[in-house]
Each structure stands twice: as structure tokens, then as C-alpha cells.
Design a protein around this motif. Sequence first.
Motif, PDB file in Angstrom:
ATOM      1  N   LEU A 166       9.814  -6.746 -25.384  1.00 46.92           N
ATOM      2  CA  LEU A 166       8.488  -6.551 -24.776  1.00 46.92           C
ATOM      3  C   LEU A 166       7.718  -7.845 -24.902  1.00 46.92           C
ATOM      4  O   LEU A 166       7.678  -8.440 -25.981  1.00 46.92           O
ATOM      5  N   GLU A 167       7.138  -8.276 -23.795  1.00 43.36           N
ATOM      6  CA  GLU A 167       6.429  -9.555 -23.847  1.00 43.36           C
ATOM      7  C   GLU A 167       5.178  -9.516 -22.969  1.00 43.36           C
ATOM      8  O   GLU A 167       5.242  -9.085 -21.813  1.00 43.36           O
TER       9      GLU A 167
ATOM     10  N   ILE B 198      -0.622  -0.532 -23.193  1.00 43.16           N
ATOM     11  CA  ILE B 198       0.547   0.309 -22.931  1.00 43.16           C
ATOM     12  C   ILE B 198       0.665   0.629 -21.438  1.00 43.16           C
ATOM     13  O   ILE B 198       1.749   0.552 -20.860  1.00 43.16           O
ATOM     14  N   ASN B 199      -0.486   0.922 -20.805  1.00 40.66           N
ATOM     15  CA  ASN B 199      -0.465   1.181 -19.353  1.00 40.66           C
ATOM     16  C   ASN B 199       0.033  -0.028 -18.573  1.00 40.66           C
ATOM     17  O   ASN B 199       0.694   0.114 -17.547  1.00 40.66           O
ATOM     18  N   LEU B 200      -0.303  -1.218 -19.058  1.00 37.23           N
ATOM     19  CA  LEU B 200       0.162  -2.429 -18.382  1.00 37.23           C
ATOM     20  C   LEU B 200       1.676  -2.573 -18.507  1.00 37.23           C
ATOM     21  O   LEU B 200       2.350  -2.964 -17.550  1.00 37.23           O
ATOM     22  N   PHE B 201       2.217  -2.244 -19.671  1.00 37.85           N
ATOM     23  CA  PHE B 201       3.673  -2.284 -19.829  1.00 37.85           C
ATOM     24  C   PHE B 201       4.364  -1.207 -18.975  1.00 37.85           C
ATOM     25  O   PHE B 201       5.470  -1.386 -18.518  1.00 37.85           O
ATOM     26  N   LEU B 202       3.678  -0.094 -18.775  1.00 42.40           N
ATOM     27  CA  LEU B 202       4.243   0.982 -17.949  1.00 42.40           C
ATOM     28  C   LEU B 202       4.061   0.727 -16.448  1.00 42.40           C
ATOM     29  O   LEU B 202       4.642   1.429 -15.624  1.00 42.40           O
TER      30      LEU B 202
ATOM     31  N   LEU C  16      11.998  -8.755 -17.447  1.00 40.93           N
ATOM     32  CA  LEU C  16      11.608  -8.464 -16.060  1.00 40.93           C
ATOM     33  C   LEU C  16      10.105  -8.216 -15.973  1.00 40.93           C
ATOM     34  O   LEU C  16       9.547  -7.505 -16.811  1.00 40.93           O
ATOM     35  N   ASP C  17       9.481  -8.792 -14.953  1.00 38.56           N
ATOM     36  CA  ASP C  17       8.050  -8.572 -14.725  1.00 38.56           C
ATOM     37  C   ASP C  17       7.830  -7.124 -14.268  1.00 38.56           C
ATOM     38  O   ASP C  17       8.440  -6.663 -13.306  1.00 38.56           O
ATOM     39  N   VAL C  18       6.957  -6.420 -14.957  1.00 36.95           N
ATOM     40  CA  VAL C  18       6.705  -5.001 -14.674  1.00 36.95           C
ATOM     41  C   VAL C  18       6.198  -4.793 -13.236  1.00 36.95           C
ATOM     42  O   VAL C  18       6.554  -3.824 -12.575  1.00 36.95           O
ATOM     43  N   GLN C  19       5.373  -5.739 -12.759  1.00 38.99           N
ATOM     44  CA  GLN C  19       4.817  -5.588 -11.410  1.00 38.99           C
ATOM     45  C   GLN C  19       5.880  -5.817 -10.337  1.00 38.99           C
ATOM     46  O   GLN C  19       5.805  -5.255  -9.258  1.00 38.99           O
TER      47      GLN C  19
ATOM     48  N   PRO D 164      -2.373  -5.863 -13.835  1.00 36.48           N
ATOM     49  CA  PRO D 164      -3.179  -6.843 -14.565  1.00 36.48           C
ATOM     50  C   PRO D 164      -3.964  -7.729 -13.594  1.00 36.48           C
ATOM     51  O   PRO D 164      -3.539  -7.929 -12.468  1.00 36.48           O
ATOM     52  N   ASN D 165      -5.128  -8.234 -14.044  1.00 36.35           N
ATOM     53  CA  ASN D 165      -5.870  -9.191 -13.217  1.00 36.35           C
ATOM     54  C   ASN D 165      -5.154 -10.537 -13.228  1.00 36.35           C
ATOM     55  O   ASN D 165      -4.954 -11.148 -12.184  1.00 36.35           O
ATOM     56  N   THR D 166      -4.787 -10.963 -14.427  1.00 39.39           N
ATOM     57  CA  THR D 166      -3.956 -12.170 -14.535  1.00 39.39           C
ATOM     58  C   THR D 166      -2.935 -11.943 -15.638  1.00 39.39           C
ATOM     59  O   THR D 166      -3.057 -11.001 -16.419  1.00 39.39           O
ATOM     60  N   GLY D 167      -1.964 -12.837 -15.697  1.00 35.60           N
ATOM     61  CA  GLY D 167      -0.942 -12.735 -16.726  1.00 35.60           C
ATOM     62  C   GLY D 167       0.157 -11.766 -16.325  1.00 35.60           C
ATOM     63  O   GLY D 167       0.073 -11.109 -15.289  1.00 35.60           O
ATOM     64  N   THR D 168       1.181 -11.665 -17.190  1.00 38.32           N
ATOM     65  CA  THR D 168       2.287 -10.768 -16.868  1.00 38.32           C
ATOM     66  C   THR D 168       2.688  -9.959 -18.096  1.00 38.32           C
ATOM     67  O   THR D 168       2.554 -10.413 -19.228  1.00 38.32           O
ATOM     68  N   ALA D 169       3.191  -8.777 -17.803  1.00 36.50           N
ATOM     69  CA  ALA D 169       3.820  -7.959 -18.837  1.00 36.50           C
ATOM     70  C   ALA D 169       5.296  -7.907 -18.483  1.00 36.50           C
ATOM     71  O   ALA D 169       5.647  -7.664 -17.333  1.00 36.50           O
ATOM     72  N   LYS D 170       6.148  -8.177 -19.467  1.00 39.45           N
ATOM     73  CA  LYS D 170       7.587  -8.190 -19.193  1.00 39.45           C
ATOM     74  C   LYS D 170       8.301  -7.212 -20.103  1.00 39.45           C
ATOM     75  O   LYS D 170       7.964  -7.067 -21.275  1.00 39.45           O
ATOM     76  N   VAL D 171       9.293  -6.553 -19.536  1.00 39.53           N
ATOM     77  CA  VAL D 171      10.164  -5.676 -20.331  1.00 39.53           C
ATOM     78  C   VAL D 171      11.585  -6.144 -20.071  1.00 39.53           C
ATOM     79  O   VAL D 171      12.006  -6.229 -18.912  1.00 39.53           O
ATOM     80  N   GLY D 172      12.316  -6.509 -21.145  1.00 37.18           N
ATOM     81  CA  GLY D 172      13.680  -7.000 -20.993  1.00 37.18           C
ATOM     82  C   GLY D 172      13.738  -8.211 -20.082  1.00 37.18           C
ATOM     83  O   GLY D 172      14.691  -8.381 -19.322  1.00 37.18           O
TER      84      GLY D 172
END
Lengths: 238, 467
Positions: free
Chosen positions: A2-3, A44-48, A63-66, A53-61
Amino acid sequence: MLEAIDLTKTYDNTVAVDRLNLKIQPGEVYGLLGPNGAGKTTTINLFLGFTEPNTGTAKVGGLDVQVAPLETKRLLAYIPEQVMLYQNLSGLENLAYFTALAGHDHYGDTDLRGFLGQAGLQAEAHTRRVSTYSKGMRQKVGIALALAKEAKALLLDEPTSGLDPSASFEFSELLRGLSKRGVAVLMATHDLFRAKDVATRVGLMHSGHLVRELSGDELRDADLQAIYLEHMRGAVLA
Amino acid sequence: MVLRIARKEATEMLRDGRFRWAVGIVFILLVGAFLAGWKHYADVETQRMAAQEADREIWLTQGEKNQHSAAHFGTYAFKPTMPLTALDQGVLPYTGVSVFMEAHSVKDAAFRPAEDATTVQRLGSLTAASTLQLLVPLLLILLAFSAFAGERDQGTLRQILSLGVPRSTLAFGKALGVASPLMLLILPATVLGVAALVLLAGPGSPMWSLGRAALLVGVYVVYFVIIIMLSLVVSARASSSRTALVALLGFWLLTSFIVPRLVTDAAEAIHPTPTSIAFRDSVRAGLTALPSWSDRVAEIETRLMDEHEVESPEAIPASVAGYALFEAERDETDVRRAHMAALGHRYEQQKTATEFGAVLSPLLAVQLLSMGVAGSDYAHHRHFADAAEEYRYDYVQVLNQDMIDQNAGWDFTVDRAMWEQIPPFDYTSPTAGWATRHYGLSLLVLVFWAAMLLFVTPIAIRQMNVA
């Protein structure tokens, strides 16, 4: 696994999460502490991928969540404060349905009962309707789902609030088990005691900022409550 | 995965007593209404066949009499009832199933059930069509309103969407789940209906009835799909399942009762039809404008005296009465047909206006198509009435011509040989294609509703809020 990279989310004019940087490795249990409105649930909602997000990224494994909303969800398991299940179905039927929707429709009843057993749900409860379940039993169905899904990362939102001490302890044991299998866990919680007991790393969040991180020996020796209060009071004064 | 979702939805519904009851009640009403409709159809059809035979016998055995007396003796035309009218009675209670044909006129609309109806029946009788048009959509709404909104209220929507299931798959599964109790209802009903048509309806009728039956099933399926899609859209957009239910019930009420009423009133206001008394008066005025009987006789006498070069009317060696009757019938028929055509045109204009109104309520299109395909609409009645009028004119003129040919006076008589020369009235109902073309606009509006929702539904589901 998770990143979060400079992850920022604002609602209208309030900043819910402000330039959050966070990296959770496989096998780590990260306790995210903070008062209500600190931005834990938004994280948590951002990871799901439920909010953008307005800026930045949430990554799982990696991969960018968006970009890959479905693939990243397949790596995750999500356990909210109250695991929501279909009241008219049994625990087993709920698990069968959820695992099938997660793309694992190859499990038979025996496999599914196995997962429920591993999660600590007694066999006689498997075929009972969920409307008769206690909160702890529902959480166990959630854990069984994470096991069945072979989730690489677990997102927990206040998972132990409202559980009695023994159920809470049992839950910690299950988390330790998952962590040993290499699952990365992000747990948002108010429960300082539980966090210190099970987390390998703890972060204090306030008004969308990560204000303090503790790990290893520092965490083991720390008076978490004192540090927490100090930071929250400090943040209020500042 | 879609099937899996549908199965779970169906299981949940089945375990919920409220839905079990609702589906059961609608099913019983539908079957009951269909059986009652079928019984009515079978009774009318048996009576019609018996009456038709009896009437022919009466015509043939009317004894010796003058041709024009026979023309006034008259005969009935019976409309073959179409089997699908067991589902949709349409305007049959108002138009009746037979007309009386005699010299100078067709007496329209005998044996109308509406004449015998009590005031309670004005509220509308329970037919399979009204169950399909009003109760089944209501049931679909009750099954579907909570599809997304309810799961959002419960919190399970977050849970399932966190599993990585595509929203479109979820929507398809939900739609299929809602449709499944309906399919349990419609599939056996269709099989039974087709079997009934093939086994019970008279010879010749199955061939064209099957096409119409398929069309009827198609129209209702499209309508139900529209209702399901709309329910999913509202459920995805609404803030709570309660809001979704209120919005959908509002739509149902509006499109089932209020809009149809307003559209019908508007169509009547834009293209007003005369009352039956006003219509009769205007026909009478048209007939009065024709030469009077004595003028007509005088004119014919002058013409025939010239033709036969005789000096007095008494000396004319031809049937003055025959010529007068023939020509009067011809002129009066022209007047009457022109008035009928104008009235028919008005009804057509009203129908077209109503079809446009279906843009506001898809039910209007469904109602028109249902009646039209079942063969119980005004257009089918008109088709029959026109055929009866053709037949009437032909046989009356055959009798009048016979007076001319036989140089017959008022006291001249003919017998059974003459009556046998006139063939019985043989009516062929129009084809399914004819009926469909007549409601092309309704079909188009219905397809427009379906296409619009096919476009909107994926968008609404993509933009759905999770929490």
C-alpha cells in the motif's frame, strides 16, 4: 503493497487528507490513529477508489487505484467498523456470494467452511441467518472473506470498536496470523491499546496530516497515550 | 457472475415474505383474469357461430316477398372474435360484436356489454391486460427500488463494490434478479397461451394469432424492461431507498393514471368528435339535401317516358320503383359513407395525438399496441364495420337490380332461389402486419423510451455514489 504519494483530498473547503505519504510493506500492520475527522476514513476510501484524490496517487501492489480500480480491489480486503452482510442469507451464503463476486467462484462449501473456521466462526453458526449474528461474528465473516480472496492488503476501519475484550483479542490474533502470511494491513482505529498490541508501526493523524510515526523499539517502549494526547493538544493549540 | 448475482437477489426475495405474497397475488390475479377472459371469448365465439347459422337460416326461410321488403328484413353481420381479446378487451365492450344490416343503413353496435354494465364497472374491469399494464409494473418497482439505494442504506454496497466487481455486472445481475420472478410468470403463461391458441381456437385462426401473440409478448417485455431500467436508474441516483420508492411510485401514478387521462382529454379537445345525436342530425341533414322521394320518382318517370317514348307514367314498361330504390340507395350510401369516413378520420387523428402523448407515458403506447395487436381496438372494429357496409350495399343493390331486371312493382314477389343467390357475409380479419403498421408511431415511441434508458442507465450506474 500500500502506498500513498502526496495524497490530497479536499471536500468543499475542508482538507480531509493533506499530502499524505505512506508506504506499507507486506507483513506490516500499520495502525493509523487520530480523532474523528482526522482523515482516516478518507484515506481508506482513497485506497478503495470510492473517492477521487485532488492530487497525488494511492497505489495498491504498485497499481494506481484510479487507473486500475477493479484490479486493485481484487488485491484488497476491506473490513469496516460493522461488516455489512445480507440479513436473509446465512454466513456461509454471504461468504459464497462475496467470494464469487470477487472472482473466486471455484470454492466449494467445504473450502468456504474452512475459511470461516480459520476466521474463528464456530461451525454451528455457518448456516444460520446473519440477522442472528453478533458484531464479532460478522467481523469473522469479513476475515474469512479476506482469507478466501487471498487478499494481499487489508483495509480496516475501526474494526474493534464495540467488540468485547475477548473478541477484540481474538481479532488481534487473526491479524497477526494474516501478517505472518505477508498481508499488508492498514488499520484506522481509536483503540490505542489494540494498536500498540498488534501494530508493527503506528502513525498519528490530525487534520489530514501525518504528525508522528512510531515503530519498532520506540513503539514498544512508548507511552502511546501520552504521545497521542500531547500531539492532539499541541495540534489544537497550534 | 451476472447469474450468481441474479440468483442471490431471487433467493433474498423468496425469503422475504412480503415479496412472496406480492408475487403470488399478482400471479393469481393474472391467471384469474386470463381464464375469465378466455371463458368470455369462448362463450361469445360459440354464441356467434350459433347466431350466424341461425340468422342465415332465417334469411333463407323468410318466405316469398318483395325484394325491397327483403332488403328491410335485413341480416346480421357477426364479427369473429379474436382469441387474444381474452387478454385485452379493448373497446369491445363499447363497439359490440355484431351489426344489423338492412336497406338504407347499418345499425351499428348491437349487444354492447357496456349497455348492461352497472356504474361499478365504469371503474374498469380486471383483465389480463390491466394486470399486465398496472400491477406488474408496480410489482417490478417494489422489487427493484432498493436495488442500489437499499444496499447503500444497509452498507452492503460499499462491501460488494470493494470486492472489485464491475458496476455494470452488478446492474445486469440486479435487473435479471428482478426479472426472474416475472420470467417464472411469463414463460409458462406464453407456453400455455400458445397451446390454447393452437388447440382451442378455431381453424385458421392459429396461423395469424401466433404472430400476434409473439408481438404482444414482445410489447410487454419491452415495457417491463423499461420499468426495470428506470427503477435501477432511480435507485442508483436516489439518496435513500425511501426516496427511490417515492419517486418511482410517483412515476407509476403519473404515467398510469394522470398522463393517460390528460392526453385523452387533450386529444378529444384538439380533434373533437360530434356526439352521437349531433352526428345523426348531420347525417340526416345530408340525406334531406338529396332529392325527395316524390321528386326522384317524377324525375325517373320523365327519363323513362323519354327513353321508352311513351306518354304517361302508367305506360312505362320498366320498374320505376326498382330504379328509384337503386338510385336512392346509391346516393344515400354516398352521403352516409362520407360522414362515416369523416368521423373515422377524426378518431384516427385522436389516436395519432394519443400516440404522441406516449412520449410522456410509455404506458399509452403499450395500451394502444396491446389493443391493436389483440384486435380489440377501434381500427379493427372499423375494418369490420366497413366490410359489413360493403356487403350490405352489395346485397341491397342486388335486390334492387333484380326489381329492375324483372320489371317488378311493389307487389311483385320472389322466393328462396333469390335469397340463395346472396352469399353469406364472409369476413376476414386483418393481418398482424396491418395492425402493427397502424400503430407504427406507438412502436417508435416505445422503442424511443427503451433506447433512452439504455443510454441513461449505464451513466447513472457509473456515477452512483457509494456512500
